[in-house]
Design an enzyme around this catalytic site. Structure first.
Site, PDB file in Angstrom:
ATOM      1  N   LYS A 127       5.264   4.441 -10.047  1.00 44.76           N
ATOM      2  CA  LYS A 127       4.017   4.412  -9.396  1.00 44.76           C
ATOM      3  C   LYS A 127       3.067   4.245 -10.220  1.00 44.76           C
ATOM      4  O   LYS A 127       1.979   3.350  -9.808  1.00 44.76           O
ATOM      5  CB  LYS A 127       3.882   5.709  -8.369  1.00 44.76           C
ATOM      6  CG  LYS A 127       4.660   5.749  -7.457  1.00 44.76           C
ATOM      7  CD  LYS A 127       4.734   7.205  -6.786  1.00 44.76           C
ATOM      8  CE  LYS A 127       5.782   7.452  -5.740  1.00 44.76           C
ATOM      9  NZ  LYS A 127       5.883   9.011  -5.249  1.00 44.76           N
ATOM     10  N   ILE A 163      -2.384   7.577   1.367  1.00 46.49           N
ATOM     11  CA  ILE A 163      -3.736   7.362   0.598  1.00 46.49           C
ATOM     12  C   ILE A 163      -3.862   5.752   0.444  1.00 46.49           C
ATOM     13  O   ILE A 163      -3.027   5.128  -0.332  1.00 46.49           O
ATOM     14  CB  ILE A 163      -3.729   7.938  -0.835  1.00 46.49           C
ATOM     15  CG1 ILE A 163      -3.409   9.597  -0.477  1.00 46.49           C
ATOM     16  CG2 ILE A 163      -4.823   7.692  -1.586  1.00 46.49           C
ATOM     17  CD1 ILE A 163      -3.091  10.498  -1.963  1.00 46.49           C
ATOM     18  N   GLY A 170       6.671  10.973   3.852  1.00 44.50           N
ATOM     19  CA  GLY A 170       6.859  11.204   5.105  1.00 44.50           C
ATOM     20  C   GLY A 170       7.014  10.028   6.009  1.00 44.50           C
ATOM     21  O   GLY A 170       6.039   9.141   5.598  1.00 44.50           O
ATOM     22  N   GLY A 187      13.867  19.855   2.238  1.00 40.57           N
ATOM     23  CA  GLY A 187      13.949  18.470   2.334  1.00 40.57           C
ATOM     24  C   GLY A 187      12.762  17.727   1.462  1.00 40.57           C
ATOM     25  O   GLY A 187      12.598  16.531   1.596  1.00 40.57           O
ATOM     26  N   VAL A 245       2.731   3.418  -3.390  1.00 44.55           N
ATOM     27  CA  VAL A 245       1.997   4.515  -4.139  1.00 44.55           C
ATOM     28  C   VAL A 245       1.224   5.627  -3.269  1.00 44.55           C
ATOM     29  O   VAL A 245       0.298   5.185  -2.558  1.00 44.55           O
ATOM     30  CB  VAL A 245       1.125   3.997  -5.194  1.00 44.55           C
ATOM     31  CG1 VAL A 245       0.708   4.995  -6.303  1.00 44.55           C
ATOM     32  CG2 VAL A 245       1.702   2.718  -5.947  1.00 44.55           C
ATOM     33  N   GLU A 298       0.941  -1.489   0.101  1.00 41.80           N
ATOM     34  CA  GLU A 298       0.167   0.046  -0.036  1.00 41.80           C
ATOM     35  C   GLU A 298       1.088   1.310   0.154  1.00 41.80           C
ATOM     36  O   GLU A 298       0.621   2.326  -0.796  1.00 41.80           O
ATOM     37  CB  GLU A 298      -1.079   0.073   1.448  1.00 41.80           C
ATOM     38  CG  GLU A 298      -2.029   1.026   1.249  1.00 41.80           C
ATOM     39  CD  GLU A 298      -2.889   1.061   0.149  1.00 41.80           C
ATOM     40  OE1 GLU A 298      -3.631   0.308   0.085  1.00 41.80           O
ATOM     41  OE2 GLU A 298      -2.733   1.681  -0.827  1.00 41.80           O
TER      42      GLU A 298
HETATM   43  N1  NAP Z   1      10.333   8.565   2.920  1.00 41.65           N
HETATM   44  C1  NAP Z   1       9.248   8.336   2.511  1.00 41.65           C
HETATM   45  O1  NAP Z   1       8.415   9.458   2.828  1.00 41.65           O
HETATM   46  C2  NAP Z   1       8.678   7.253   1.773  1.00 41.65           C
HETATM   47  C3  NAP Z   1       7.453   7.480   1.237  1.00 41.65           C
HETATM   48  C4  NAP Z   1       6.911   6.391   0.447  1.00 41.65           C
HETATM   49  C5  NAP Z   1       7.606   5.099   0.238  1.00 41.65           C
HETATM   50  N2  NAP Z   1       8.998   5.213   0.880  1.00 41.65           N
HETATM   51  C6  NAP Z   1       9.790   3.944   0.444  1.00 41.65           C
HETATM   52  O2  NAP Z   1      10.239   3.387   1.872  1.00 41.65           O
HETATM   53  C7  NAP Z   1      11.392   2.584   1.692  1.00 41.65           C
HETATM   54  C8  NAP Z   1      12.122   3.323   2.864  1.00 41.65           C
HETATM   55  O3  NAP Z   1      12.378   4.485   2.751  1.00 41.65           O
HETATM   56  P1  NAP Z   1      13.108   5.605   3.766  1.00 41.65           P
HETATM   57  O4  NAP Z   1      12.892   7.047   3.330  1.00 41.65           O
HETATM   58  O5  NAP Z   1      12.623   5.076   5.028  1.00 41.65           O
HETATM   59  O6  NAP Z   1      14.550   5.324   3.435  1.00 41.65           O
HETATM   60  P2  NAP Z   1      15.823   5.695   4.586  1.00 41.65           P
HETATM   61  O7  NAP Z   1      15.599   6.887   5.531  1.00 41.65           O
HETATM   62  O8  NAP Z   1      17.121   5.889   3.715  1.00 41.65           O
HETATM   63  O9  NAP Z   1      16.161   4.341   5.376  1.00 41.65           O
HETATM   64  C9  NAP Z   1      16.516   3.304   4.816  1.00 41.65           C
HETATM   65  C10 NAP Z   1      16.944   2.203   5.881  1.00 41.65           C
HETATM   66  O10 NAP Z   1      17.694   0.960   5.203  1.00 41.65           O
HETATM   67  C11 NAP Z   1      18.717   0.679   6.042  1.00 41.65           C
HETATM   68  N3  NAP Z   1      19.538   0.059   4.919  1.00 41.65           N
HETATM   69  C12 NAP Z   1      19.937   0.642   3.938  1.00 41.65           C
HETATM   70  N4  NAP Z   1      21.152  -0.309   3.108  1.00 41.65           N
HETATM   71  C13 NAP Z   1      20.859  -1.527   3.942  1.00 41.65           C
HETATM   72  C14 NAP Z   1      21.634  -2.619   3.872  1.00 41.65           C
HETATM   73  N5  NAP Z   1      22.239  -2.907   2.939  1.00 41.65           N
HETATM   74  N6  NAP Z   1      21.201  -3.632   5.028  1.00 41.65           N
HETATM   75  C15 NAP Z   1      20.333  -3.269   6.085  1.00 41.65           C
HETATM   76  N7  NAP Z   1      19.705  -1.923   5.975  1.00 41.65           N
HETATM   77  C16 NAP Z   1      20.079  -1.259   5.106  1.00 41.65           C
HETATM   78  C17 NAP Z   1      19.276   1.901   6.313  1.00 41.65           C
HETATM   79  O11 NAP Z   1      20.110   1.689   7.386  1.00 41.65           O
HETATM   80  P3  NAP Z   1      20.885   2.769   8.383  1.00 41.65           P
HETATM   81  O12 NAP Z   1      19.555   3.762   9.024  1.00 41.65           O
HETATM   82  O13 NAP Z   1      21.627   2.050   9.411  1.00 41.65           O
HETATM   83  O14 NAP Z   1      21.569   3.527   7.427  1.00 41.65           O
HETATM   84  C18 NAP Z   1      17.968   2.801   6.885  1.00 41.65           C
HETATM   85  O15 NAP Z   1      17.408   2.427   8.223  1.00 41.65           O
HETATM   86  C19 NAP Z   1      11.808   3.054   0.009  1.00 41.65           C
HETATM   87  O16 NAP Z   1      11.480   1.792  -0.611  1.00 41.65           O
HETATM   88  C20 NAP Z   1      11.157   4.105  -0.114  1.00 41.65           C
HETATM   89  O17 NAP Z   1      10.966   4.233  -1.539  1.00 41.65           O
HETATM   90  C21 NAP Z   1       9.448   6.104   1.316  1.00 41.65           C
END
Ligand code: NAP
Length: 437
Positions: free
Chosen positions: A207, A138, A304, A189, A134, A131
Site C-alpha cells: 500500500k 478512506i 470490510g 476474522g 489503500v 481508491e
Molecule cells: N476484503 C476486504 O476487506 C478488502 C479490503 C480492501 C481491498 N480488498 C481487495 O479486494 C479484492 C477482493 O477481495 P475479497 O475480500 O472480496 O476477496 P474474496 O472474498 O476472496 O472474493 C474473491 C472473489 O473472486 C472470485 N474468484 C477467485 N478466483 C477466481 C477465478 N479464477 N475466476 C473468477 N472468479 C474468481 C471468487 O469466486 P467464488 O466466490 O466463486 O469463490 C470470489 O467471488 C482483493 O484484491 C482484495 O485485496 C479487500
C-alpha cells in the site's frame, strides 16, 4: 434519459457482493450525482451456485473473467478477484487493451504491475481507478492525486494494516501477549489463517508503494521499501512507550530526504498526543505533511465489504461522470525509478531497550559508548528487575529504556555493537524508531 454506464464485475466475494448491493441500494442517488445510471450487466466468479446474499438472477454470468473483461456490452470492468497474477492481471490487461476503464481494489496487482497497467490505460485513453486498494473507505488516493494537486508534499505516513493495529492496540490496552492477540484476531476474522503477510509488514509495504508513487511521482515498487514487521514487539515495549508518552504503531512512511525518497515500514513510536496515535483497533489512518499547510490526517475503516465497496463505487461514479485522471497523477512515462534507501542513513530518535547486567560500572559503560557515537539521551528509565534467576549469585539483568534525540541509525547500531562487546548487557537490544509528529 442518458444511457446507463454498463459494468462487468469479476469477483463476488466480500467486496464484490457489497458493491452489487451498494449500487442497487444507491441506484437513484448515484444516477442523480453522476448524471447517468450505473448498471451491473454481467458478473463472473468461480462458483455460480454459491449463495452470496445478492440476487444474481438478472445478471449475465460469464464464467471466464478475461472473457468478461473483453465483453462488448460493458464499458467498465471491475476487478474484485484479488492477487497479483492471473486471472486478475490478464483480465485487467484485456479490459484496458480494448479501451475499457477498470476499477480495482487489488493492491497486490497494482504494487507489482501498476506502472505497466497505467501505461496501457493511458495508451487506450481508459481510466484505471484504485481508491479501494489503500485504506479501504478512506479517500486517500483521490486526496493525494487530485485534492492536493497544488501542494508540495514532504511526507506521507499511515496505519495501513488493520490486523497489525488491532494487535498492537490490544497488547497496549489489555497487556496481552502478541501471540494471544494474534490468535484472537484470527478468531474474530481480522487476521488470516497465515498472518505472515500482514504481521511482517508486506501488506503495508504494497500500500505504501502506491501512496509513495501518488505522492512523489515514483514508480510503484515494493522492493524499494525497507520492511520490518511487528513480531518482535512485546508488552514491555508498549508499557514503556506508554509511560514515556508514546504509542507503538506499524507505520508505512514515505518521506522526501536530501538523499531521495525514503520508503519504510516498521514499528514506530509516535507521540501519544498526535492524531495518528489516537487510531486504535482495525481502523486505518494516513497523515499528509504538505509544505504550505498544516498536516492532514484521514481516518476510517480500512477493510470490510461495505467500507471497500464505498471506495469502489466512488471510482465507478467518476467514470460515469467522465472523469479521467492519469492513474498515478502524472504520465506513467514520467514516473521516476526509486531505490531502497539505506537504513544506516536514517535519521531520527530511537527507543532502545537493553537488559543491563547488574554490576558496578554498567551504566557508565553504556553512557560512554553512546557518547562516543555522539548520541544524546532524551531520557533513561530503569525498569523493574525480572523474576529472580535460578542462580542467586547472578542477579537478574535490569531492563533499561533509553530514548535518544535525533541521530543516525548507523551511530545507534555501532554504539549497541560496542555495548555488546563490553558484555554489560544480555540478549539482543530492542530498537524502535521514533517518528516526529
Ligand atoms: N476484503 C476486504 O476487506 C478488502 C479490503 C480492501 C481491498 N480488498 C481487495 O479486494 C479484492 C477482493 O477481495 P475479497 O475480500 O472480496 O476477496 P474474496 O472474498 O476472496 O472474493 C474473491 C472473489 O473472486 C472470485 N474468484 C477467485 N478466483 C477466481 C477465478 N479464477 N475466476 C473468477 N472468479 C474468481 C471468487 O469466486 P467464488 O466466490 O466463486 O469463490 C470470489 O467471488 C482483493 O484484491 C482484495 O485485496 C479487500
Amino acid at each position: 434519459m442518458v444511457a446507463p454506464l454498463k459494468v462487468g464485475l469479476a469477483g463476488l466475494g466480500t467486496v464484490g457482493a457489497s458493491v452489487v448491493r451498494m449500487l442497487e441500494h444507491e441506484r437513484a442517488a448515484l444516477a442523480l450525482r453522476c448524471g447517468r445510471p450505473i448498471e451491473v450487466v454481467a458478473v463472473s466468479a468461480r462458483s455460480r451456485g454459491k449463495d452470496r446474499g445478492i440476487d444474481t438472477r438478472k445478471l449475465r454470468w460469464v464464467a471466464d473473467p478475461v472473457a468478461l473483461a473483453g465483453d462488448r456490452e460493458i464499458e467498465v470492468f471491475v476487478e474484485l478477484i484479488g492477487g497479483e497474477g492471473n486471472p486478475a492481471r490478464s483480465a485487467v490487461t484485456a479490459a484496458l487493451a480494448t479501451g475499457k476503464s477498470v476499477v480495482t481494489a487489488n493492491k497486490a496487482l497494482l504494487a507489482c504491475h501498476g506502472v505497466e497497467l497505467a501505461t496501457l490505460a493511458e495508451k487506450h485513453d481508459a481510466a484505471l481507478n484504485f481508491e479501494a486498494a489503500v485504506g479501504g473507505a478512506i479517500p486517500i488516493v483521490k486526496t493525494l492525486r487530485e485534492g492536493l494537486a497544488g501542494n508540495v508534499i514532504e511526507r506521507v505516513y499511515g496505519i495501513l494494516n488493520g490486523t497489525c493495529n488491532y494487535i498492537l492496540s490490544r497488547m497496549e490496552q489489555d497487556r496481552i501477549s502478541f501471540e494471544e492477540c494474534l490468535r484472537e484476531a484470527q478468531r474474530l476474522g481480522y487476521a488470516e489463517a497465515d498472518p505472515s503477510f500482514d504481521i511482517e509488514g508486506h501488506d503495508t509495504a504494497q500500500k505504501l508503494a502506491i501512496l509513495a508513487s501518488l505522492t512523489f511521482g515514483t514508480k510503484v515498487d515494493p522492493s524499494a521499501i525497507y520492511v520490518e514487521g511487528i513480531t518482535s514487539i512485546t508488552t514491555a515495549d508498549l508499557e514503556a512507550a506508554d509511560e514515556l508518552g508514546y504509542r507503538i504503531k506499524l507505520l508505512g512512511v514515505a518521506v522526501k530526504t536530501e538523499q531521495g525518497i525514503e520508503q519504510r515500514v516498521h514499528p514506530t513510536m509516535v507521540r501519544k498526543d498526535s492524531a495518528i496515535a489516537q487510531v486504535m483497533g482495525v481502523t486505518n489512518a494516513v497523515t499528509i505533511d504538505a509544505r504550505s499547510i498544516a498536516p492532514i490526517t484521514l481516518v476510517g475503516p480500512g477493510a470490510g465489504g461495505m467500507a471497500t465497496a464505498s471506495a469502489v463505487v466512488s471510482d465507478i461514479a467518476d467514470i460515469a461522470r467522465g472523469i479521467r485522471v492519469a492513474p498515478f497523477g502524472r504520465p506513467s512515462a514520467r514516473l521516476a525509478a526509486t531505490r531502497k534507501a539505506p537504513m544506516q542513513r536514517h535519521e531520527g530518535g530511537y527507543y532502545i531497550r537493553l537488559l543491563a547486567v547488574d554490576k558496578p560500572g554498567t551504566a557508565a559503560t553504556i553512557a560512554r559508548r553512546l557518547a562516543q557515537h555522539k548520541i544524546s539521551m532524551e531520557s533513561i528509565v530503569q525498569r523493574h528487575r525480572g523474576p529472580p534467576p535460578a542462580n542467586p549469585k547472578r542477579p537478574a539483568p535490569v531492563p533499561v529504556i533509553l530514548i535518544t534525540y535525533a541521530t543516525t541509525e548507523d551511530a545507534v547500531r555501532k554504539a549497541l555493537a560496542a555495548v555488546k562487546r563490553d558484555r554489560v548487557t544480555s540478549g539482543e537490544p530492542q530498537l524502535i524508531r521514533i517518528e516526529k509528529n
